[in-house]
Design a protein around this motif. Structure first.
Motif, PDB file in Angstrom:
ATOM      1  N   SER A  37      29.060   7.861  33.642  1.00  0.00           N
ATOM      2  CA  SER A  37      27.655   7.746  33.197  1.00  0.00           C
ATOM      3  C   SER A  37      27.085   6.388  33.582  1.00  0.00           C
ATOM      4  O   SER A  37      27.691   5.353  33.271  1.00  0.00           O
ATOM      5  CB  SER A  37      27.563   7.905  31.672  1.00  0.00           C
ATOM      6  OG  SER A  37      28.320   9.004  31.226  1.00  0.00           O
ATOM      7  N   THR A  38      25.904   6.390  34.205  1.00  0.00           N
ATOM      8  CA  THR A  38      25.247   5.106  34.532  1.00  0.00           C
ATOM      9  C   THR A  38      24.725   4.469  33.240  1.00  0.00           C
ATOM     10  O   THR A  38      24.633   5.129  32.199  1.00  0.00           O
ATOM     11  CB  THR A  38      24.050   5.351  35.468  1.00  0.00           C
ATOM     12  OG1 THR A  38      23.121   6.214  34.772  1.00  0.00           O
ATOM     13  CG2 THR A  38      24.503   5.987  36.785  1.00  0.00           C
ATOM     14  N   ASP A  39      24.379   3.193  33.323  1.00  0.00           N
ATOM     15  CA  ASP A  39      23.831   2.499  32.142  1.00  0.00           C
ATOM     16  C   ASP A  39      22.537   3.166  31.697  1.00  0.00           C
ATOM     17  O   ASP A  39      22.291   3.338  30.494  1.00  0.00           O
ATOM     18  CB  ASP A  39      23.596   1.013  32.469  1.00  0.00           C
ATOM     19  CG  ASP A  39      24.921   0.280  32.773  1.00  0.00           C
ATOM     20  OD1 ASP A  39      24.910  -0.691  33.551  1.00  0.00           O
ATOM     21  OD2 ASP A  39      25.971   0.726  32.234  1.00  0.00           O
ATOM     22  N   GLU A  40      21.729   3.589  32.673  1.00  0.00           N
ATOM     23  CA  GLU A  40      20.447   4.230  32.343  1.00  0.00           C
ATOM     24  C   GLU A  40      20.704   5.557  31.622  1.00  0.00           C
ATOM     25  O   GLU A  40      20.075   5.873  30.612  1.00  0.00           O
ATOM     26  CB  GLU A  40      19.630   4.486  33.623  1.00  0.00           C
ATOM     27  CG  GLU A  40      19.199   3.230  34.368  1.00  0.00           C
ATOM     28  CD  GLU A  40      20.362   2.560  35.126  1.00  0.00           C
ATOM     29  OE1 GLU A  40      21.437   3.198  35.313  1.00  0.00           O
ATOM     30  OE2 GLU A  40      20.201   1.367  35.475  1.00  0.00           O
ATOM     31  N   PHE A  41      21.682   6.342  32.102  1.00  0.00           N
ATOM     32  CA  PHE A  41      21.960   7.632  31.458  1.00  0.00           C
ATOM     33  C   PHE A  41      22.556   7.420  30.068  1.00  0.00           C
ATOM     34  O   PHE A  41      22.253   8.142  29.125  1.00  0.00           O
ATOM     35  CB  PHE A  41      22.893   8.482  32.327  1.00  0.00           C
ATOM     36  CG  PHE A  41      23.199   9.839  31.720  1.00  0.00           C
ATOM     37  CD1 PHE A  41      24.509  10.270  31.551  1.00  0.00           C
ATOM     38  CD2 PHE A  41      22.169  10.673  31.295  1.00  0.00           C
ATOM     39  CE1 PHE A  41      24.787  11.505  30.972  1.00  0.00           C
ATOM     40  CE2 PHE A  41      22.430  11.915  30.727  1.00  0.00           C
ATOM     41  CZ  PHE A  41      23.749  12.329  30.560  1.00  0.00           C
ATOM     42  N   ASN A  42      23.375   6.367  29.919  1.00  0.00           N
ATOM     43  CA  ASN A  42      23.914   6.090  28.583  1.00  0.00           C
ATOM     44  C   ASN A  42      22.798   5.793  27.594  1.00  0.00           C
ATOM     45  O   ASN A  42      22.871   6.189  26.425  1.00  0.00           O
ATOM     46  CB  ASN A  42      24.889   4.910  28.641  1.00  0.00           C
ATOM     47  CG  ASN A  42      26.291   5.371  29.009  1.00  0.00           C
ATOM     48  OD1 ASN A  42      26.776   6.373  28.490  1.00  0.00           O
ATOM     49  ND2 ASN A  42      26.918   4.655  29.911  1.00  0.00           N
ATOM     50  N   ALA A  43      21.751   5.127  28.093  1.00  0.00           N
ATOM     51  CA  ALA A  43      20.591   4.847  27.213  1.00  0.00           C
ATOM     52  C   ALA A  43      19.997   6.181  26.743  1.00  0.00           C
ATOM     53  O   ALA A  43      19.683   6.369  25.571  1.00  0.00           O
ATOM     54  CB  ALA A  43      19.571   4.006  27.960  1.00  0.00           C
TER      55      ALA A  43
END
Ligand code: C2G
Length: 153
Positions: A37-43
């Motif tokens: 998971s990218t940082d943006e998707f984790n958000a």
């Protein structure tokens, strides 16, 4: 005949629970793709990570059990990934049981038992207590360490 397995996850503060799962996924099929998971998707997932995406990616990619790492950027990419990479098995920890049954029209779906006593969030809590207790000795209630010991094979 080796099968292609895919899984998805954040893999923050990589720990034995993540490794146990990845080893078992590799045994399931032989070729393992991990979508991190990218940082943006984790958000979007409402998850705050300690370790940035690039480092989480590199750690997973370095594992001998992993053949390919791809970014996980959305909830919707799974079907496209399964088709693109000709995936035979989608597998993930059983905290997700039932959530991805819709993928059964594209590939086998398996939910594997999580490793008890360890999680990224528990580790973060334990680290916080460790830092708080710094200089006054390690708080005795660090049951996470017992959990770690219990989770080791
Ligand atoms: N896991 C495990 N045992 C633990 C902790 C985690 O088997 N003690 C498994 C989880 O079940 C998951 C994988 O390790 O299959 C990665 O866990 P997380 O990084 O917490 O991933 P998650 O936030 O569940 O992301 O689209 C799916 C999501 O991206 C899954």
């Amino acid at each position: 005949m080796s099968k292609t397995v895919i899984t998805y996850g954040t893999f923050d503060m990589f720990h034995i629970g993540h490794l146990n799962l990845i080893k078992r996924l590799h045994q399931l099929g032989g070729k393992l793709i991990v979508a991190v998971s990218t940082d943006e998707f984790n958000a979007q997932k409402g998850k705050r990570t300690l370790i940035p995406y690039q480092q989480r990616y590199e750690i997973v990619e370095a594992l001998k059990y992993v053949d390919l790492v791809i970014p996980e950027v959305s909830w919707e990419q799974k079907v496209e990934d399964i088709v693109r990479y000709e995936v035979d098995i989608f597998a993930i920890g059983d905290d997700w049981t039932g959530k991805f049954d819709f993928l059964q029209s594209h590939c086998e779906v398996q939910y594997l038992a999580r490793t008890q006593g360890i999680s990224s969030s528990e580790l973060k809590l334990a680290l916080g207590r460790l830092v708080e207790g710094h200089g006054k000795g390690v708080p005795s209630d660090l049951d996470i360490l017992d959990g770690l010991r219990r989770s080791l094979p």
